[in-house]
Design a protein around this motif. Sequence first.
Motif, short mmCIF file in Angstrom:
data_model
loop_
_atom_site.label_atom_id
_atom_site.label_comp_id
_atom_site.label_asym_id
_atom_site.label_seq_id
_atom_site.Cartn_x
_atom_site.Cartn_y
_atom_site.Cartn_z
N GLN A 108 82.92 -14.25 23.18
CA GLN A 108 83.42 -14.62 21.61
C GLN A 108 84.05 -16.11 21.77
N ALA A 109 84.49 -16.39 22.61
CA ALA A 109 85.10 -18.06 22.75
C ALA A 109 84.05 -18.89 22.64
N TRP A 110 82.89 -18.60 23.29
CA TRP A 110 81.62 -19.51 23.27
C TRP A 110 81.17 -19.62 21.80
N ARG A 111 80.93 -18.52 21.13
CA ARG A 111 80.45 -18.41 19.71
C ARG A 111 81.56 -19.37 18.79
N GLY A 112 82.90 -19.16 19.00
CA GLY A 112 83.89 -19.78 18.30
C GLY A 112 83.84 -21.36 18.46
N LEU A 113 83.38 -21.92 19.66
CA LEU A 113 83.21 -23.22 20.05
C LEU A 113 82.23 -24.00 19.02
N HIS A 114 81.44 -23.06 18.50
CA HIS A 114 80.19 -23.72 17.68
C HIS A 114 80.88 -23.51 16.12
N THR A 115 80.40 -24.61 15.42
CA THR A 115 81.06 -24.55 14.11
C THR A 115 80.89 -23.32 13.35
N HIS A 116 79.73 -22.61 13.32
CA HIS A 116 79.45 -21.45 12.46
C HIS A 116 80.66 -20.12 13.11
N GLY A 117 80.87 -20.40 14.58
CA GLY A 117 81.72 -19.19 14.95
C GLY A 117 83.15 -19.33 14.28
N ARG A 118 83.57 -20.54 14.10
CA ARG A 118 85.04 -20.80 13.50
C ARG A 118 85.11 -20.00 12.03
N ALA A 119 83.99 -20.21 11.44
CA ALA A 119 83.94 -19.64 10.09
C ALA A 119 83.88 -18.09 10.22
N MET A 120 83.14 -17.69 11.07
CA MET A 120 83.20 -16.32 11.30
C MET A 120 84.38 -15.61 11.74
N ALA A 121 85.28 -16.14 12.47
CA ALA A 121 86.39 -15.58 12.72
C ALA A 121 87.42 -15.60 11.53
N GLY A 122 87.06 -16.70 10.44
CA GLY A 122 87.89 -16.20 9.45
C GLY A 122 87.31 -15.09 8.50
N LEU A 123 86.23 -14.93 8.71
CA LEU A 123 85.72 -13.79 7.66
C LEU A 123 86.11 -12.35 8.22
N HIS A 124 86.77 -12.23 9.37
CA HIS A 124 87.06 -10.90 9.80
C HIS A 124 87.81 -10.05 8.90
N PRO A 125 88.95 -10.57 8.25
CA PRO A 125 89.91 -9.98 7.41
C PRO A 125 88.86 -9.50 6.12
N HIS A 126 87.81 -10.38 5.84
CA HIS A 126 87.14 -10.00 4.76
C HIS A 126 86.34 -8.71 5.05
N ALA A 127 85.96 -8.53 6.22
CA ALA A 127 85.12 -7.46 6.53
C ALA A 127 85.87 -5.92 6.42
N ALA A 128 86.95 -6.20 6.87
CA ALA A 128 87.73 -4.85 7.40
C ALA A 128 89.53 -5.23 7.39
N ALA A 129 89.99 -4.58 6.57
CA ALA A 129 91.64 -4.72 6.81
C ALA A 129 91.99 -4.49 8.30
N ASP A 130 91.33 -3.61 8.98
CA ASP A 130 91.71 -3.21 10.34
C ASP A 130 90.92 -4.03 11.38
N HIS A 131 90.72 -5.14 11.22
CA HIS A 131 89.58 -5.91 12.03
C HIS A 131 90.36 -6.11 13.41
N GLU A 132 91.75 -6.24 13.44
CA GLU A 132 92.23 -6.66 14.85
C GLU A 132 92.17 -5.39 15.75
N SER A 133 92.02 -4.14 15.32
CA SER A 133 91.83 -3.02 16.11
C SER A 133 90.57 -2.52 16.28
N ARG A 134 89.62 -3.30 15.71
CA ARG A 134 88.06 -2.97 15.92
C ARG A 134 87.42 -3.56 17.16
N PHE A 135 86.50 -2.89 17.71
CA PHE A 135 85.59 -3.57 18.84
C PHE A 135 84.83 -4.43 17.91
N VAL A 136 84.83 -5.64 18.31
CA VAL A 136 84.24 -6.66 17.62
C VAL A 136 83.05 -7.45 18.54
#
Length: 569
Positions: A441-469
């Motif tokens: 997950q760190a590797w993906r986030g180091l790319h530009t699109h990975g940064r946006a993906m992390a910001g979209l987690h709350p859009h996908a599910a309110a319980d995103h912190e407890s989900r297996f991602v």
Amino acid sequence: MGLIAPTLPDLDVDAWRSTSRAERTKVLQQHWALHGFGTPGGVYGLYALKIALYVLGGLAFAASTPGIGDLGDVGDWWSSPVVFQKVIIWTLLFEVLGFGCGFGPLTMRFLPPIGSFLYWLRPGTIRLPPWPDKVPGTTGSSRTILDVALYVAVIAAAVYVLLSPADRGQMLIEPARFVPLLVLLPVLGLRDKTIFLAARSEHYWVTAIVFLFPFVDMILAAKLLMLAIWWGAATSKLNQHFPYVVSTMFSNSPVMPKAVKRRLWRDAETDLRPSWLAGTLAHVGTVVEFGVPVILLFSRGGTVTTIALIVILLFHLNILASIPMGVPLEWNVLMGFAAVFLFGEHAEVGLTDATQPLLVYGLFALVVISVAWGNRRPDLWSFLPSMRYYAGTWSTSVWLFGEGAEQTYADRVIKAAQLPHRQLAKLYPPDTVDLMVGKLQAWRGLHTHGRAMAGLHPHAAADHESRFVLDGEMVCGSAIGWNFGDGHLHQEALVAAVQERCHFEPGQLRVIAMESQPFWNPIQRYRIIDAATGVIETGEVDVAEMVSRQPWDGSTPFRITSRDESAVG
């Protein structure tokens, strides 16, 4: 770094687990900046052995050609045209069996590190037809006996060519022997695009087409295809993303000194954006891919050609030595060999020498059109025929498994391998497993699109912190037997195939899918998909916003274009 022990940060894992996902990822991204994935030494040995076996296999098939000579005489016959033909087909076979790109631990395939061909030989596994609503006889997501038979036929057709003799005049294989492979591979691709892409058809299948041409036209057409590959890759790098690819890729290099790795970032602890050094390396690489192929095409031999060949060989050796995630290693070996054979041994063949120019330039035009169209409409094309190999703006996805969903997937989907954390659990203790999965997950986030993906987690599910991602590419490797950076393989079609088998309830599985940036368009579009109900949100994000933020910063602003408020929660 031990033989099988990864290099991981020294931290209190229990305390690390108790922090937010962003904080957990930040620690691992800071570690990646200087240590990369932390690959065990034994893994590098595995990849080195694989490259050696690839080279040996190609030489062995070439040496099997009657009248060419023994392996001990390779210096006398390596430049024979039949060797080039057999090396191309051998590389296609190597890839279509799953031994090339997408192989092993650096694609999170540990147990087993291989298995693509076993999966594609098994009825009932998932297949992904490219146009099931347009091509008759291709609907459905389950592999049948017909699909298995087509796959076996493709393998047999490749072996048939590899065991072929060559005429004693020009030392070329009879063109008719390539026809079965040229027909069967796209037919199989209409049933399952995964295998067609895994064969690296945009390079090897297209090159096999030129083997139908007269000798001079074959050489010229193969040169133009190489030019298209280099120029296509260079064109796709004309964006804001590529420096992020450079800093992330070279940080994973086993030969890059740590002092240099540190200088790839503005600050390896506090500012994980590419430094001026990473940007300079990115620009130099782009210039090399644009400029050197032109010199090779027009220089016609001599000192200039020799210097250009040395530069392009060093270019591909540099990529090879970085051992990039996805590991396109043999491809870089092949590019080096092909450059020397086509532009060195046959430097005399130039643009005006075509005996059938309509064939040569017609094929080249089709390749150029596919690259141009793919750059303008990446939503319609795989990044492979678009030749956006290192662009850093690939289509991608993230899968968020709700309570019980990952277990359901494990129980109900026939897989090439379990998801990475289950594979790793057989090799390492839980702390190591969590850190290694987090490193991905760190590797993906180091790319530009990975940064946006992390910001979209709350859009996908309110319980995103407890989900297996999990990154969709890892689901892809498990579910369809191959993963090499094409997000289209793990978006709607794969979600539908998994849902067909798992029957998730609404909300159990959410997938964030982000499309690649179209050429000269400053935005990237995304979709959020519920496996049970379909798309629940669409929107877009400015590339400028992604590149201005740290990889752990989830505050990227999005423009929501549609949203089902009742489904998001």
